[in-house]
Design a protein around this motif. Structure first.
Motif, mmCIF file in Angstrom:
data_model
loop_
_atom_site.group_PDB
_atom_site.id
_atom_site.type_symbol
_atom_site.label_atom_id
_atom_site.label_comp_id
_atom_site.label_asym_id
_atom_site.label_seq_id
_atom_site.Cartn_x
_atom_site.Cartn_y
_atom_site.Cartn_z
ATOM 1 N N LEU A 56 -8.162 -13.779 -1.852
ATOM 2 C CA LEU A 56 -7.629 -14.134 -3.167
ATOM 3 C C LEU A 56 -7.436 -15.642 -3.249
ATOM 4 N N TYR A 57 -7.791 -16.210 -4.427
ATOM 5 C CA TYR A 57 -7.679 -17.650 -4.633
ATOM 6 C C TYR A 57 -6.775 -18.021 -5.799
ATOM 7 N N ALA A 58 -6.613 -17.107 -6.762
ATOM 8 C CA ALA A 58 -5.949 -17.476 -8.021
ATOM 9 C C ALA A 58 -4.469 -17.128 -7.980
ATOM 10 N N PRO A 59 -3.590 -18.038 -8.436
ATOM 11 C CA PRO A 59 -2.179 -17.674 -8.653
ATOM 12 C C PRO A 59 -2.039 -16.943 -9.996
ATOM 13 N N PHE A 60 -0.924 -16.248 -10.153
ATOM 14 C CA PHE A 60 -0.700 -15.511 -11.403
ATOM 15 C C PHE A 60 0.755 -15.682 -11.815
ATOM 16 N N HIS A 61 0.975 -16.454 -12.901
ATOM 17 C CA HIS A 61 2.320 -16.698 -13.416
ATOM 18 C C HIS A 61 3.230 -17.248 -12.329
ATOM 19 N N GLY A 62 2.756 -18.241 -11.594
ATOM 20 C CA GLY A 62 3.575 -18.879 -10.566
ATOM 21 C C GLY A 62 3.585 -18.166 -9.233
ATOM 22 N N ILE A 63 2.941 -17.024 -9.126
ATOM 23 C CA ILE A 63 2.890 -16.286 -7.852
ATOM 24 C C ILE A 63 1.657 -16.765 -7.087
ATOM 25 N N SER A 64 1.851 -17.248 -5.886
ATOM 26 C CA SER A 64 0.761 -17.852 -5.112
ATOM 27 C C SER A 64 -0.209 -16.792 -4.616
ATOM 28 N N PRO A 65 -1.451 -17.191 -4.291
ATOM 29 C CA PRO A 65 -2.412 -16.231 -3.723
ATOM 30 C C PRO A 65 -1.922 -15.631 -2.413
ATOM 31 N N ALA A 66 -1.165 -16.403 -1.617
ATOM 32 C CA ALA A 66 -0.671 -15.872 -0.345
ATOM 33 C C ALA A 66 0.312 -14.727 -0.576
ATOM 34 N N ASP A 67 1.186 -14.880 -1.583
ATOM 35 C CA ASP A 67 2.128 -13.798 -1.883
ATOM 36 C C ASP A 67 1.391 -12.582 -2.422
ATOM 37 N N ARG A 68 0.388 -12.795 -3.228
ATOM 38 C CA ARG A 68 -0.407 -11.672 -3.728
ATOM 39 C C ARG A 68 -1.089 -10.926 -2.586
ATOM 40 N N ALA A 69 -1.687 -11.697 -1.654
ATOM 41 C CA ALA A 69 -2.397 -11.064 -0.546
ATOM 42 C C ALA A 69 -1.440 -10.332 0.393
ATOM 43 N N ARG A 70 -0.266 -10.920 0.657
ATOM 44 C CA ARG A 70 0.687 -10.265 1.547
ATOM 45 C C ARG A 70 1.210 -8.961 0.955
ATOM 46 N N SER A 71 1.517 -8.982 -0.350
ATOM 47 C CA SER A 71 2.015 -7.778 -1.001
ATOM 48 C C SER A 71 0.949 -6.687 -1.039
ATOM 49 N N ALA A 72 -0.327 -7.091 -1.300
ATOM 50 C CA ALA A 72 -1.406 -6.099 -1.338
ATOM 51 C C ALA A 72 -1.639 -5.500 0.035
ATOM 52 N N GLY A 73 -1.568 -6.306 1.084
ATOM 53 C CA GLY A 73 -1.763 -5.783 2.428
ATOM 54 C C GLY A 73 -0.689 -4.807 2.837
ATOM 55 N N GLU A 74 0.565 -5.126 2.496
ATOM 56 C CA GLU A 74 1.659 -4.215 2.824
ATOM 57 C C GLU A 74 1.512 -2.894 2.081
ATOM 58 N N ARG A 75 1.075 -2.964 0.803
ATOM 59 C CA ARG A 75 0.934 -1.749 0.022
ATOM 60 C C ARG A 75 -0.179 -0.856 0.597
ATOM 61 N N ILE A 76 -1.300 -1.477 0.994
ATOM 62 C CA ILE A 76 -2.404 -0.683 1.531
ATOM 63 C C ILE A 76 -2.017 -0.083 2.877
ATOM 64 N N GLU A 77 -1.343 -0.866 3.749
ATOM 65 C CA GLU A 77 -0.922 -0.344 5.049
ATOM 66 C C GLU A 77 0.023 0.844 4.899
ATOM 67 N N GLY A 78 0.799 0.870 3.820
ATOM 68 C CA GLY A 78 1.756 1.958 3.622
ATOM 69 C C GLY A 78 1.113 3.269 3.232
ATOM 70 N N VAL A 79 -0.087 3.237 2.639
ATOM 71 C CA VAL A 79 -0.670 4.473 2.128
ATOM 72 C C VAL A 79 -2.033 4.782 2.745
ATOM 73 N N ILE A 80 -2.533 3.937 3.667
ATOM 74 C CA ILE A 80 -3.892 4.124 4.138
ATOM 75 C C ILE A 80 -4.074 5.410 4.918
ATOM 76 N N ASP A 81 -3.012 5.857 5.626
ATOM 77 C CA ASP A 81 -3.148 7.096 6.381
ATOM 78 C C ASP A 81 -3.187 8.329 5.477
ATOM 79 N N LYS A 82 -2.803 8.183 4.216
ATOM 80 C CA LYS A 82 -2.815 9.321 3.289
ATOM 81 C C LYS A 82 -4.057 9.329 2.407
ATOM 82 N N LEU A 83 -4.848 8.281 2.467
ATOM 83 C CA LEU A 83 -5.999 8.171 1.586
ATOM 84 C C LEU A 83 -7.242 8.783 2.198
#
Length: 560
Positions: A56-83
């Motif tokens: 990810l490269y783009a910020p969204f409403h002041g949210i940095s790409p690093a925060d977006r990527a960290r949140s997405a990774g945590e969300r995927i790790e939480g549900v990957i065993d059920k998918l």
């Protein structure tokens, strides 16, 4: 629902309440590619189970790409065993000026892609990037499911053990080959290799260099095998498989880069080959001419055979040096800063450390081309006298009469007087002089005859030119006579002079003539001489047969 969709695009659905209440001072959305790349050129990867799903490269409403990527990774790790792989899909969303692609995992929105996250920023590019991310996620889900199977784990362990055994066997074989190669190098070095420069035997240095080179090749081969082994073992297990693929891809990329570099350097390599072949041909042609001069088949007034040897080597070295200067721009990597730094470092080392060596070499060339001395000449330099054994680049080696080997630096030769007994003695011989003082009461004609008789009895003195006597001084009590006799063997002039002195003493005693050396305070009443009947008083013994006073022998000097 529209607000939740846009929050999912940012990858921060887990903190939706905080994001929903955006403070008024936050900057406006930045989804254009130009603004995004200017804000975060490196990007933030979304990593799941040791794999990069998307960056990810783009910020969204002041949210940095690093925060977006960290949140997405945590969300995927939480549900990957059920998918399941089929649960992952994408959808396109738009809200006013904002648009993007959502990646779903079942009923859960995992993350979103903005136009600023991809190059170009259009819908087609976004959908391609989203589909690639979906493929990575589906493959990750499959590999996680497969990693739980005991059969796959046992297969990976078995293949890893087999690869380890193969690695050990290959390393053992390399060590055996290295030992055998080193023994072979020792035999070749001692039996065939002959390297002697300026009197120094370079075989131990060459042997050490070859041994270190062989060991370095062995270590490099073992490291390469270890690299392949590590890449293979990592690929046998799903979690470490990306690491193994990265190692393998790095090796492939390195090989491709080397191959492409070699292909790109082919014109330069061909130029280097042409320069080498032309230089070698010129050196061989010039060397053949100099060897003809050395052998005497070609006669040149300005070049002698002994000088031709050194001149050939000097000219060959200069030609190769000129060829190296011409070939330098075509050497691969010659324009790199590292190559330039190494050449500057070597140049500084040579300029600082070779001043004395250059002085010695230039002094040796001065002595050589002045034709002051040749190998085999009998010379006197400083406190040493002997036969010239070798004219080296740094020094001249002498073998003295006492069989001592003396090295005289070339700088001493060029700055000190040198007496050459051989150079002018080849035609008429080396002139030996002996001084005798005899009183005025002895006829000078008798003294001349006695000295000439002693010269005739002495071995290795030439009959022609005839020995002659000079009256060098008329002192208060005696006349100083100087006997001059030539010899063709300067190397034994000391022994010849000693024999001549013995015959002078015998001749004067034989005819009852008194020698006034050492000096007398007054004239003695009786002659100071030794009659023949006292010549062999104890412990001296007479010779077994009468001495034959033969002329100078026609053969060479005695051995030693």
């Amino acid at each position: 629902m529209l607000t939740l969709a846009m929050l999912a695009i940012t990858g921060l659905a887990g903190v939706a309440p905080a994001s929903a209440q955006t403070p008024p001072e936050l900057p406006a959305p930045a989804s254009s590619a130009a603004e995004v790349l200017g804000a975060s050129a490196e990007g933030a990867p979304v990593r799941v189970w040791n794999r990069t799903v998307v960056t990810l490269y783009a910020p969204f409403h002041g949210i940095s790409p690093a925060d977006r990527a960290r949140s997405a990774g945590e969300r995927i790790e939480g549900v990957i065993d059920k998918l399941k792989p089929t649960d992952i899909y994408t959808s396109w969303v738009e809200s006013g000026s904002e648009q993007g692609v959502l990646v779903h995992g079942g009923n859960l929105m995992l993350f979103g892609l903005l136009p600023g996250d991809v190059e170009g920023g259009d819908r087609a590019a976004l959908e391609r990037a989203a589909n690639q991310a979906v493929q990575v996620l589906r493959e990750t889900v499959r590999e996680r499911d497969a990693s739980r199977e005991p059969g796959l784990l046992l297969r990976g362990v078995g293949l890893s053990v087999l690869a380890s055994v193969v690695l050990f066997a290959l390393c053992w074989a390399l060590m055996r080959v290295d030992r055998m190669l080193q023994r072979r190098l020792i035999a070749i070095t001692h039996a065939r290799l002959q390297l002697n420069i300026a009197g120094f035997d370079l075989r131990p240095l060459i042997w050490t260099l070859l041994r270190r080179l062989a060991s370095l090749v062995r270590v490099a081969a073992m490291l390469f095998l270890g690299y392949l082994w590590l890449s293979f073992v990592l690929r046998q297990f799903p979690y470490t498989s990306p690491w193994g693929e990265v190692l393998g891809q790095y090796l492939v990329n390195t090989a491709l880069d080397l191959g492409m570099g070699l292909v790109n350097q082919l014109p330069n390599l061909l130029t280097l080959v042409v320069i080498f072949l032309v230089t070698r041909g010129v050196v061989r042609l010039i060397g053949a001419w100099f060897r003809a001069v050395e052998a005497g088949t070609v006669t040149v007034g300005w070049l002698e055979a002994p000088t031709a040897v050194v001149t050939r080597r000097l000219v060959s070295a200069l030609i190769w040096l000129f060829a190296l200067i011409v070939a330098y721009p075509y050497i691969p990597g010659s324009n790199s800063d590292a190559f330039k730094g190494v050449t500057v470092f070597l140049g500084v080392m040579l300029s600082l450390g070779s001043a004395g060596i250059v002085n010695q070499v230039m002094s040796g060339l001065v002595v050589l081309y002045s034709r002051a001395v040749r190998t085999g000449d009998w010379v006197h330099v400083g406190d040493y006298e002997g036969a010239v054994l070798e004219l080296g680049a740094l020094s001249m080696k002498l073998v003295t009469r006492t069989r001592e080997e003396v090295s005289v630096p070339n700088s001493v030769l060029s700055s000190s007087p040198m007496r050459n007994f051989t150079r002018q003695s080849r035609q008429e011989g080396l002139l030996l002089t002996v001084t005798v003082s005899v009183g005025y009461d002895t006829p000078w004609r008798q003294v001349d005859a006695l000295l000439e008789l002693a010269a005739a009895r002495t071995s290795y003195l030439l009959k022609e030119p005839r020995p002659f006597v000079l009256h060098t001084a008329l002192a208060d009590y005696y006349i100083v006579y100087q006997l001059n006799a030539a010899t063709a063997y300067p190397a034994i002039h000391v022994e010849t002079e000693a024999e001549l002195n013995r015959h002078i003493v015998d001749a004067f005693n034989e005819f009852g003539v008194q020698v006034m050396s050492p000096h007398f305070r007054r004239q003695p009443e009786q002659k100071v001489w030794v009659p023949p009947e006292r010549w062999y008083e104890a412990p001296a013994a007479p010779p077994p047969r009468p001495e034959e006073h033969a002329p100078s022998p026609s053969g060479g000097p005695p051995a030693g």
